[in-house]
Design an enzyme around this catalytic site. Structure first.
Site, PDB file in Angstrom:
ATOM      1  N   ASP A 155     -11.577   3.389 -12.321  1.00  0.00           N
ATOM      2  CA  ASP A 155     -10.641   2.445 -11.707  1.00  0.00           C
ATOM      3  C   ASP A 155     -11.181   1.013 -11.754  1.00  0.00           C
ATOM      4  O   ASP A 155     -12.284   0.780 -12.267  1.00  0.00           O
ATOM      5  CB  ASP A 155     -10.369   2.914 -10.263  1.00  0.00           C
ATOM      6  CG  ASP A 155      -8.933   2.675  -9.824  1.00  0.00           C
ATOM      7  OD1 ASP A 155      -8.273   1.791 -10.386  1.00  0.00           O
ATOM      8  OD2 ASP A 155      -8.477   3.380  -8.891  1.00  0.00           O
ATOM      9  N   ASP A 211       0.541   1.256  -9.881  1.00  0.00           N
ATOM     10  CA  ASP A 211       0.715   2.671  -9.502  1.00  0.00           C
ATOM     11  C   ASP A 211       2.178   3.120  -9.472  1.00  0.00           C
ATOM     12  O   ASP A 211       3.073   2.389  -9.041  1.00  0.00           O
ATOM     13  CB  ASP A 211       0.110   2.912  -8.115  1.00  0.00           C
ATOM     14  CG  ASP A 211      -1.411   2.863  -8.161  1.00  0.00           C
ATOM     15  OD1 ASP A 211      -1.972   2.525  -9.220  1.00  0.00           O
ATOM     16  OD2 ASP A 211      -2.031   3.154  -7.121  1.00  0.00           O
TER      17      ASP A 211
HETATM   18  C1  GLA Z   1      -5.722   3.001  -7.730  1.00  0.00           C
HETATM   19  C2  GLA Z   1      -5.260   3.825  -8.928  1.00  0.00           C
HETATM   20  C3  GLA Z   1      -4.596   5.102  -8.422  1.00  0.00           C
HETATM   21  C4  GLA Z   1      -5.572   5.888  -7.569  1.00  0.00           C
HETATM   22  C5  GLA Z   1      -6.077   5.024  -6.421  1.00  0.00           C
HETATM   23  C6  GLA Z   1      -7.209   5.686  -5.645  1.00  0.00           C
HETATM   24  O1  GLA Z   1      -4.629   2.527  -6.992  1.00  0.00           O
HETATM   25  O2  GLA Z   1      -4.393   3.095  -9.736  1.00  0.00           O
HETATM   26  O3  GLA Z   1      -4.146   5.882  -9.509  1.00  0.00           O
HETATM   27  O4  GLA Z   1      -6.642   6.321  -8.363  1.00  0.00           O
HETATM   28  O5  GLA Z   1      -6.557   3.768  -6.879  1.00  0.00           O
HETATM   29  O6  GLA Z   1      -7.693   4.907  -4.606  1.00  0.00           O
END
Ligand code: GLA
Length: 390
Positions: A155, A211
């Site tokens: 990430d 997301d």
């Molecule tokens: C980010 C990523 C998500 C998930 C969260 C976890 O938002 O884009 O897919 O992995 O972090 O905290």
């Protein structure tokens, strides 16, 4: 003198051979993800509520539901499995939630014939505030390899002024140095156009957007952002429009079907994100539709292009191996109870005259005629495969 010359020559040849050998040696991560990775990830449904019991239950359900047989392979724990670093700076799993440790969990997943994935972050902390990987890339990679990790989602939270391309190149080098083939999922939300450099640094998939959430509007917005990125996807390196929300939230059956169809058209990674042991049969039927999965997993590895739109209806096509083609007609219109009068113009898809096709949701053969009227409910899709396009 003659002997000396021969010795020098042999030495030079040996050095040259070793250089060539090193250059020719494929990296341990070559040939990973030749088709888009398929599996399950904990984040969309469970967020930080992860534990070894839950992950084992998901792995069991992946086998029992038939998902493993349909091609799902990776069981991935997302954020929140880690709590701290020990005195030697080794990453430590939550001892309450993972009392047997990560290695034992990976072994369990492997014992079912599945693969095991984990999550970390290129910055100082993960998005949920757990310890990140910054400055510990090689140490973590060795740990992951020792645990038997097959897939790493990395990430981009808390990365301050870090350079994205350099950061992901660094973790790929660390994983390779650890000697285990590990799929690298780049998750920097499309912020630095990872489609331009993701493959070059050894990323196997890269998120193209922020997301996803289990709402049609969000699913559809993400879909729209994929148009134009099709040139960057291919065997070993895929655009990732984020994990599946099929079976989550209040998505209707039409929406679930349309979401899954379009992700398959996009040659997207198919990471289910729902509660597998408790999924309804209709959801299982969507996730395990072999014909739709075959579109996604087609060996040509082409992502669909949006060919044309008319009002709220969009026509996408995806070239398949053996000269076949998949066509998706999506009615993005909001009134899900109405049907949309629409005529599919085959000529715009480069097709001449009527075509024999298979409807991948009814399983029936259909004849596509030149200006075929289609009745597609709002937020639903008409999805066909033409084996021998004319
Ligand atoms: C980010 C990523 C998500 C998930 C969260 C976890 O938002 O884009 O897919 O992995 O972090 O905290």
């Amino acid at each position: 003198m003659k002997t000396m010359t021969r010795h020098c020559l042999l030495l030079a040849l040996a050095v040259l051979a070793s250089i060539l050998d090193a250059e020719d040696k494929p990296s341990v991560s070559a040939n990973l993800a030749l088709t888009p990775p398929m599996g399950w990830n904990s984040w969309n449904k469970f967020g930080c509520n992860v534990s070894e019991e839950m992950i084992k239950g998901m792995a069991d359900a992946m086998v029992k539901s038939g998902m493993k047989d349909a091609g799902y392979q990776y069981v991935v724990i997302d954020d929140c499995w880690q709590v701290e670093r020990d005195k030697a700076a080794n990453i430590v799993a939550d001892p309450k939630r993972f009392p047997s440790g990560i290695k034992a969990l990976a072994d369990y997943v492997h014992s079912l014939g599945l693969k095991f994935g984990i999550y970390s972050d290129a910055g100082s902390q993960t998005c949920a505030g757990r310890p990140g990987g910054l400055g510990h890339e090689y140490q973590d990679a060795i740990q992951y390899a020792a645990w038997g990790v097959d897939y790493l989602k990395y990430d981009w939270c808390h990365t301050s002024t870090q350079d994205a391309k350099a950061a992901y190149a660094n973790i790929r080098s660390a994983l390779d140095a650890a000697g285990r083939p590990i799929v690298l999922s780049i998750c920097e939300w499309g912020s630095h156009q990872p489609w331009l450099w993701g493959a070059e640094v050894g990323g196997n998939l890269w998120r193209t957007t922020g997301d996803i959430s289990p709402h049609w509007d969000r699913v559809y917005t993400i879909l729209e952002q994929q148009a134009g990125l099709e040139g960057y996807a291919g065997p070993g390196h895929w655009n990732d429009p984020d994990m599946l929300e099929v079976g989550n939230g209040k998505l209707s059956m039409d929406e679930n079907r349309a979401h899954f169809s379009m992700w398959a058209m996009l040659a997207s990674p198919l990471l289910a994100g729902n509660d597998l042991p408790n999924m309804k049969p209709e959801i299982k039927a969507i996730l395990t539709n072999r014909d739709v999965i075959a579109l996604d997993q087609d060996s040509l590895g082409k992502q669909a292009s949006r060919i044309y739109s008319e009002g709220e209806v969009e026509v996408w096509s995806k070239p398949l191996s053996g000269g076949a083609v998949a066509i998706a007609v999506l009615n993005a219109g909001d009134n899900r109870y109405s049907t949309h009068p629409f005529h599919l113009d085959l000529a715009k898809l480069g097709l001449h005259g009527s075509q024999q096709a298979k409807d991948l949701w009814t399983g029936k053969d259909v004849e596509l005629t030149e200006n075929m009227p289609l009745q597609i409910a709002g937020h639903d899709v008409f999805l066909v495969r033409v084996a021998q396009p004319k």
